[in-house]
Scaffold this active site. Structure first.
Site, PDB file in Angstrom:
ATOM      1  N   LYS B  80       0.860  -1.192   0.000  1.00 37.42           N
ATOM      2  CA  LYS B  80       0.000   0.000   0.000  1.00 37.42           C
ATOM      3  C   LYS B  80       0.895   1.240   0.000  1.00 37.42           C
ATOM      4  O   LYS B  80       1.945   1.256   0.661  1.00 37.42           O
ATOM      5  CB  LYS B  80      -0.890  -0.029   1.251  1.00 37.42           C
ATOM      6  CG  LYS B  80      -1.955   1.068   1.286  1.00 37.42           C
ATOM      7  CD  LYS B  80      -2.847   0.902   2.512  1.00 37.42           C
ATOM      8  CE  LYS B  80      -3.951   1.946   2.558  1.00 37.42           C
ATOM      9  NZ  LYS B  80      -4.836   1.791   3.729  1.00 37.42           N
ATOM     10  N   SER B 155      -9.748   1.766   2.750  1.00 37.48           N
ATOM     11  CA  SER B 155      -8.871   2.509   1.879  1.00 37.48           C
ATOM     12  C   SER B 155      -7.813   1.670   1.161  1.00 37.48           C
ATOM     13  O   SER B 155      -7.214   2.150   0.202  1.00 37.48           O
ATOM     14  CB  SER B 155      -8.171   3.595   2.696  1.00 37.48           C
ATOM     15  OG  SER B 155      -7.317   3.030   3.655  1.00 37.48           O
ATOM     16  N   SER B 179      -9.973  -0.449   6.990  1.00 39.35           N
ATOM     17  CA  SER B 179      -9.356  -0.244   5.666  1.00 39.35           C
ATOM     18  C   SER B 179      -8.660  -1.459   5.059  1.00 39.35           C
ATOM     19  O   SER B 179      -8.327  -1.443   3.880  1.00 39.35           O
ATOM     20  CB  SER B 179      -8.357   0.914   5.716  1.00 39.35           C
ATOM     21  OG  SER B 179      -9.038   2.143   5.628  1.00 39.35           O
TER      22      SER B 179
END
Lengths: 101, 483
Positions: B80, B155, B179
């Protein structure tokens, strides 16, 4: 609560510049969110105790404060400086900012 | 090459000489370049090829995969984009960090690289991890891996979509209010949020420091266990990482389950109107399966659940407004064109730099600054932290009766792009079932448990006591292998 006035004052504290359009949009949205969040006021005071700021509540751990030799970038400067603006962000090994006075 | 489903499958392929680490990396890089999902923000082709060539040479030398020393040997891996990577651009999904090349790597990045992972690149995300749909990325939304026009969840949407679509075998995400688990659920992969402090946050761009935790997104629970074995453990660079305790997640999977000792709590607050009927039905099927194995499934109550979203949207934004104060354009980050250090004053310089934040980030900074401001902090921040303790106490009481809490990850399956993006409150409510675990620091995960009539995946949410990550992984692994 004048939400537009609050948005302007909070934006100033947070160093955010908002257009008038943004002030209106954000104020409407924040008002909606704050109205929802106000449900917290309905929790009976008698049930509230000490606030929980952190899930683990462990004692603060400290480590030895040891100086390390900084890594150098290709120009021989400490590499931590290399993320500053290369055209206008440094004077030698110091950060350059506009005048504060 | 067909889609590879697991780390073990990759390692068997290496051992059987079906492909080399270099051939595999090239295959995955080709897929990433051909993909329309917008899952990757930066592809680290050079780094991946270098690491894969090294692994290929080592494999030639040793003749077989060094599974013990390097559990992620040659595994095509994604990160990420809020995990800093030395020499590799880290944007956090934001225009303000569009050109940021960090001078150091996060502890988790160092650990997965040491374990042999081949880093393919950085994965798209909501800006500063603020979002539930990945629509808040400054670089465009990520597409759902199987349903174009739908969100992958957020996210860590890039991480979930990439794993589900076979653009990497495993990925790391971060979870502040769901997330990791929400996108895992929407995309049909496994996602684990470990107990707070299990995994070092050093080098994770901070959103809300008392809630943030890094974890894996993979195609199976076993693969998540493998990644957790690598990334967990104390780190002197993160004073909130738990000292001393070390668990072996994969080794724990081989012990047989004694179902008669497993007690699962079903919170009545999680089975309310607003939960999609197919999601609720899927949960009932899961409960029946656990009961059939011999586990006890009992009703429990978490009475303060309805306050969780409110508490979260005060605590998280307050911490965020403080954490994001560091983005001033001086030490790192992009300066708007024409902005000079020699002209104007420092205050207007900051304001100009910070215009590069997106709308959701500005909204949360405003809300957080307000909640902490003089005259309002007692009413908002302090009150929220007091109610946060009640939510933690709900779990403490429930865990006296049961070992795990079961529920849906989200009230619905993935929604359409644009469906909720104009209504922040509706978007926030999507996280109602995942947020409580972050507030209380508990380990929790999402494991696929079915699909709705449109074929969209449904995720089962399991949470456990603090530090019970290993047991949680075991029960989820058993559930995943049920068919």
């Amino acid at each position: 609560m004048d939400m537009n006035a609050i948005s302007r004052s909070v934006a100033k504290l947070a160093r955010l510049e908002l257009s008038e359009e943004e002030v209106t949009t954000f104020s409407d949205q924040l008002k909606q969110v704050l109205t929802y969040i106000d449900q917290l006021q309905s929790v009976p005071e008698s049930s509230l105790g000490a606030p929980l700021y952190h899930p683990l509540e462990l004692p603060t751990l400290l480590r030895e404060d040891q100086a390390k030799t900084p890594q150098l970038d290709s120009e021989g400067r400490p590499s931590m400086l290399s993320a500053a603006s290369q055209t206008d962000g440094l004077i030698g090994t110091a950060y350059k900012v506009p005048p504060i006075l | 090459m067909k889609k590879i489903q697991s780390i073990a499958e990759v390692h068997d392929g290496f051992d059987n000489k079906a492909f080399t680490p270099l051939e595999l990396a090239q295959e995955y890089l080709g897929r990433i370049h051909a993909s329309q999902l917008n899952a990757f923000l930066t592809v680290s082709e050079e780094k991946a090829i270098f690491q894969a060539k090294k692994a290929t040479a080592e494999l030639m030398k040793w003749g077989r995969v060094p599974r013990e020393a390097q559990p992620l040997f040659g595994i095509p891996f994604g990160l990420k984009d809020n995990l800093v990577t030395q020499g590799l651009r880290t944007t956090c999904g934001s225009r303000i960090l569009e050109n940021y090349v960090p001078p150091y790597s996060a502890t988790v990045v160092e650990r997965v690289e040491k374990a042999g992972a081949v880093i393919l690149g950085k994965l798209n995300m909501d800006e500063f991890a603020m979002g539930s749909s990945n629509e808040n990325s400054a670089f465009g939304p990520v597409q759902h891996p199987t349903h174009p026009g739908y969100v992958p969840g957020g996210s860590s949407g890039g991480s979930a979509s990439a794993v589900a679509a076979g653009l990497c075998v495993a990925a790391l995400g971060s979870d502040t209010g769901g997330s990791i688990r929400l996108p895992a659920s929407f995309c049909g992969v496994t996602g684990v949020k470990p107990t707070y402090g299990r995994v070092s946050r050093y080098g994770l761009v901070a959103f809300a420091s008392s809630l943030d935790q890094i974890g894996p997104l993979t195609n199976s629970v076993r693969d998540s266990a493998t990644v957790l074995d690598v990334i967990s453990g104390a780190d002197p660079m993160d004073s909130t990482s738990i000292q001393g305790v070390s668990e072996k997640y994969v080794a724990g999977l081989s012990a047989p389950m004694d179902w008669s000792k497993v007690r699962i709590g079903i919170p009545k607050e999680y089975f309310v109107s607003g939960v999609q009927a197919e999601v609720a039905a899927s949960m009932q099927d899961a409960i029946k399966w656990f009961e059939k194995q011999g586990a006890q499934c009992v009703s429990v109550t978490l009475p303060h659940t309805s306050y969780a979203v409110s508490v979260y949207y005060v605590v998280a934004v307050s911490e965020a407004s403080s954490n994001l104060a560091r983005f001033d354009g001086v030490r790192f980050g992009v300066r708007p064109e024409g902005l000079s250090s020699s002209q104007g004053d420092l205050l207007s310089f900051y304001k100009q730099v910070r215009t590069r934040f997106g709308d959701e980030v500005k909204r949360r900074i405003l809300l957080g600054t307000f909640a902490l401001s003089s005259g309002y902090s007692d009413q908002y921040y302090q009150k929220a932290c007091q109610v946060r303790r009640l939510i933690q106490q709900d779990f403490t009481a429930a865990f006296e009766k049961v070992d795990f809490i079961l529920g849906p990850v989200a009230p619905t399956t993935a929604f359409k792009l644009g469906e909720k993006s104009q209504d922040p409150l509706q978007m926030y409510l999507n996280d109602i079932f995942t947020i409580p675990a972050n507030l209380a620091g508990l380990p929790a995960l999402s494991v696929p448990c079915g699909k709705d009539s449109a074929g969209l995946p449904i995720g089962l949410h399991l949470a456990g006591r603090l530090y019970s990550d290993s047991e949680l992984i075991r029960i989820a692994d058993a559930f995943e292998r049920r068919a």
